[in-house]
Motif scaffolding. Sequence first.
Motif, PDB file in Angstrom:
ATOM      1  N   THR A  69      47.955-101.605  28.290  1.00 49.26           N
ATOM      2  CA  THR A  69      49.225-101.631  27.648  1.00 49.26           C
ATOM      3  C   THR A  69      49.021-102.320  26.023  1.00 49.26           C
ATOM      4  N   ALA A  74      44.466 -98.568  24.279  1.00 47.63           N
ATOM      5  CA  ALA A  74      45.079 -97.443  24.561  1.00 47.63           C
ATOM      6  C   ALA A  74      44.312 -96.368  23.695  1.00 47.63           C
ATOM      7  N   GLU A  81      38.582 -90.125  26.459  1.00 52.33           N
ATOM      8  CA  GLU A  81      39.226 -89.253  27.178  1.00 52.33           C
ATOM      9  C   GLU A  81      39.020 -87.922  26.432  1.00 52.33           C
ATOM     10  N   HIS A  95      42.273-100.808  35.837  1.00 55.49           N
ATOM     11  CA  HIS A  95      42.686-102.116  35.296  1.00 55.49           C
ATOM     12  C   HIS A  95      42.166-103.162  35.922  1.00 55.49           C
TER      13      HIS A  95
ATOM     14  N   ASP B  67      50.407 -88.730  26.166  1.00 54.21           N
ATOM     15  CA  ASP B  67      49.768 -89.753  25.265  1.00 54.21           C
ATOM     16  C   ASP B  67      49.930 -90.904  25.584  1.00 54.21           C
ATOM     17  N   ILE B  68      48.560 -91.698  25.958  1.00 51.36           N
ATOM     18  CA  ILE B  68      48.682 -92.931  26.502  1.00 51.36           C
ATOM     19  C   ILE B  68      49.080 -93.891  25.421  1.00 51.36           C
ATOM     20  N   THR B  69      48.738 -93.658  24.155  1.00 55.23           N
ATOM     21  CA  THR B  69      48.979 -94.450  22.999  1.00 55.23           C
ATOM     22  C   THR B  69      50.382 -94.773  22.909  1.00 55.23           C
ATOM     23  N   ALA B  74      51.961 -96.131  28.560  1.00 52.89           N
ATOM     24  CA  ALA B  74      51.051 -97.258  28.978  1.00 52.89           C
ATOM     25  C   ALA B  74      51.807 -98.045  29.925  1.00 52.89           C
ATOM     26  N   ASN B  75      52.822 -98.524  29.868  1.00 57.93           N
ATOM     27  CA  ASN B  75      53.549 -99.303  30.633  1.00 57.93           C
ATOM     28  C   ASN B  75      53.706 -98.786  32.036  1.00 57.93           C
ATOM     29  N   VAL B  77      52.010 -96.202  33.505  1.00 56.85           N
ATOM     30  CA  VAL B  77      50.535 -96.110  33.955  1.00 56.85           C
ATOM     31  C   VAL B  77      50.273 -97.296  34.526  1.00 56.85           C
ATOM     32  N   GLN B  78      50.504 -98.429  33.965  1.00 58.18           N
ATOM     33  CA  GLN B  78      50.011 -99.708  34.356  1.00 58.18           C
ATOM     34  C   GLN B  78      50.897 -99.892  35.694  1.00 58.18           C
ATOM     35  N   GLU B  81      48.866 -97.656  38.396  1.00 56.35           N
ATOM     36  CA  GLU B  81      47.607 -98.165  38.709  1.00 56.35           C
ATOM     37  C   GLU B  81      47.672 -99.308  39.754  1.00 56.35           C
ATOM     38  N   LEU B  93      42.933 -90.191  34.909  1.00 56.82           N
ATOM     39  CA  LEU B  93      44.026 -90.218  34.050  1.00 56.82           C
ATOM     40  C   LEU B  93      43.458 -89.012  33.204  1.00 56.82           C
ATOM     41  N   HIS B  95      44.789 -86.810  29.733  1.00 58.92           N
ATOM     42  CA  HIS B  95      45.723 -86.642  28.616  1.00 58.92           C
ATOM     43  C   HIS B  95      45.623 -85.263  28.589  1.00 58.92           C
ATOM     44  N   ALA B 273      57.903-104.060  25.049  1.00 59.25           N
ATOM     45  CA  ALA B 273      58.002-105.630  25.007  1.00 59.25           C
ATOM     46  C   ALA B 273      57.890-105.690  23.354  1.00 59.25           C
TER      47      ALA B 273
END
Lengths: 326, 326
Positions: A69, A74, A81, A95, B67-69, B74-75, B77-78, B81, B93, B95, B273
């Motif tokens: 996150t 990232a 990747e 993680h 796009d994990i960016t 990202a959230n 995926v968290q 996971e 993972l 991309h 956030a």
Amino acid sequence: MSIEKVALLAGVSKATVSRVLNEHPGVRPDTRDKVLAAINFCDYQPNLLARQLRTAQSHMLLVLISDITNPFCANVVQGIEAEAEAQGYHILLCHTASQMRREAASLGLLAGKVVDGVITMDAASCLPGLTEFIGDFPWVQCAECDPSINASSVTIDNLAAARDTVRYLAGKRRRRIALVNSDMRYLYSHQREAGYRAALEEMELSWASIEYAESLTCEAGIAAFRRLLQRPERPDAVFAVSDMLAVGVIHAALEAGLRVPEDLAVVGFDGIALTGSLNPPLTTIEQPMHQLGVRSVQLLLKKIRQPHAPAIHEVLPWKRIERASC
Amino acid sequence: MSIEKVALLAGVSKATVSRVLNEHPGVRPDTRDKVLAAINFCDYQPNLLARQLRTAQSHMLLVLISDITNPFCANVVQGIEAEAEAQGYHILLCHTASQMRREAASLGLLAGKVVDGVITMDAASCLPGLTEFIGDFPWVQCAECDPSINASSVTIDNLAAARDTVRYLAGKRRRRIALVNSDMRYLYSHQREAGYRAALEEMELSWASIEYAESLTCEAGIAAFRRLLQRPERPDAVFAVSDMLAVGVIHAALEAGLRVPEDLAVVGFDGIALTGSLNPPLTTIEQPMHQLGVRSVQLLLKKIRQPHAPAIHEVLPWKRIERASC
DNA sequence: CTGTTAGCGCTTTCAG
DNA sequence: CTGAAAGCGCTAACAG
């Protein structure tokens, strides 16, 4: 449908099918065509697990990360990747939240031959207990390096970057430069703090103030800056060790009625894309995030291919990006 | 050291070692101890590949992501996971950058038995060509769902969320509400645009203006808003389909001398956030990012365990978070 | 309660 | 140039 079925269908042996599958030379064109036709006919896809077991390589890389996150992570993962894909590898993301238990569990994948190597980006992977788990398996430390460990690494010079930043702030006539640091379990925290102290000394600034954030989030940055404000004399500049922390610092500063940069200069760290679009735009120390990931994969593959080659410690350049926040 | 060595060392058969390894009942305590001792002695770790080949399950899940960016991804995926880990699974993972070629390549892992199922979060996975690749393998669509596909999904009601947002803006006396949308390959783009249009109609607002961003980044948001400003009449509100786009919109608006929210109200989407710490703080439509990930894993595991159960389409609630930007 | 045996699906010598 | 056979390391019947 297994390779055997294909062999039967094509009227050849398993070995021959395997040969065309792996593009081995020395298969007569017409038998090759027969096999290809059969493969196509029953649209056969090889069982990769069996292949991996037999060849003893999985073409998978483990990435241990504390928190995806965090945009910095990232971006590095994106680099990892991209390069992995280019080299025919896949990545397994874990993680760890820097928890020993989770790290150890993930590392079972190494011993279990599920992955060919590991890239660590988190604090805990340097703990003595864990280095034991990794043992002699191919390992690259990314962005966070304990030089006493016998594994390759890709980092920036954190001390120099921090020192330069503080000098830069001092050059802008800032006299009360505070540091918003992160969790001291990270080695880079120590390195950047050392750079901060070194610069203060060099610039003969006696005023120093350090706050430690609980995590690398805006909220933690806000909280840290508020604590800073409760001290006797408020800072006229803040160097935050992460852009996310800096975002929080700016927010808390504006909230407290301070103007940025007039009353408070703020500098971040990492150089995530977002920083250019903040209000005010954030001055930051850019890490070559993508490259950090790319090189990590390259060093890891080198180690996988030549297990006895010595460890390489690569230090990539950083860059100060000057914007309106300072 | 293989299971055979351990067996030799403990003076038992491979089968017995396997039994204690898998905690099968019905092993006499003292032989169990002998085996355990042997395992400890040579610190044996089972070869997971061999186990996976034999049991025909890898306990790995593939996650296809554009796009994990992007913090939203990202959230999610968290969340994926976290739940995967809790259930004894690991995630791979990939991309895809929404490129068919890369998707197809990743999907080879499904057929190759390297993963037990797949969670897709990207646009391209709905293309007819790809659904074919996935075939009957366990599959959950996350955050992006084509209802005509026979796979489970976890999403929010994008149309309702967008409609509500536009109505909310209209309720705040905004009359020229523009939409900054993303790549129309995403299905949610269509859904949110439909919600936007529906609300305009309901509120009897004839003014409409839509710009499409090239990616979900601040920069793209800046560019989109600049294009919006070049049109005859400027908007007094912007609804951006991503928080990152909204950050860019605000930046470009301030740069153009507009005040936010006085001259221009801005609403984002996703609820990352960061939005709470921007200046001004961003009003946004919060998606249950973590939960989206968690439920995706749960539905996927259900499908893996009961392959013939019908697909489930789960719709999670969203929430408007009102802040100063509007 | 424990051992023997037969594979999972593939690659890779070694012969022919 | 192709085939037969061995075996990667593990689990799961099936006997005993």
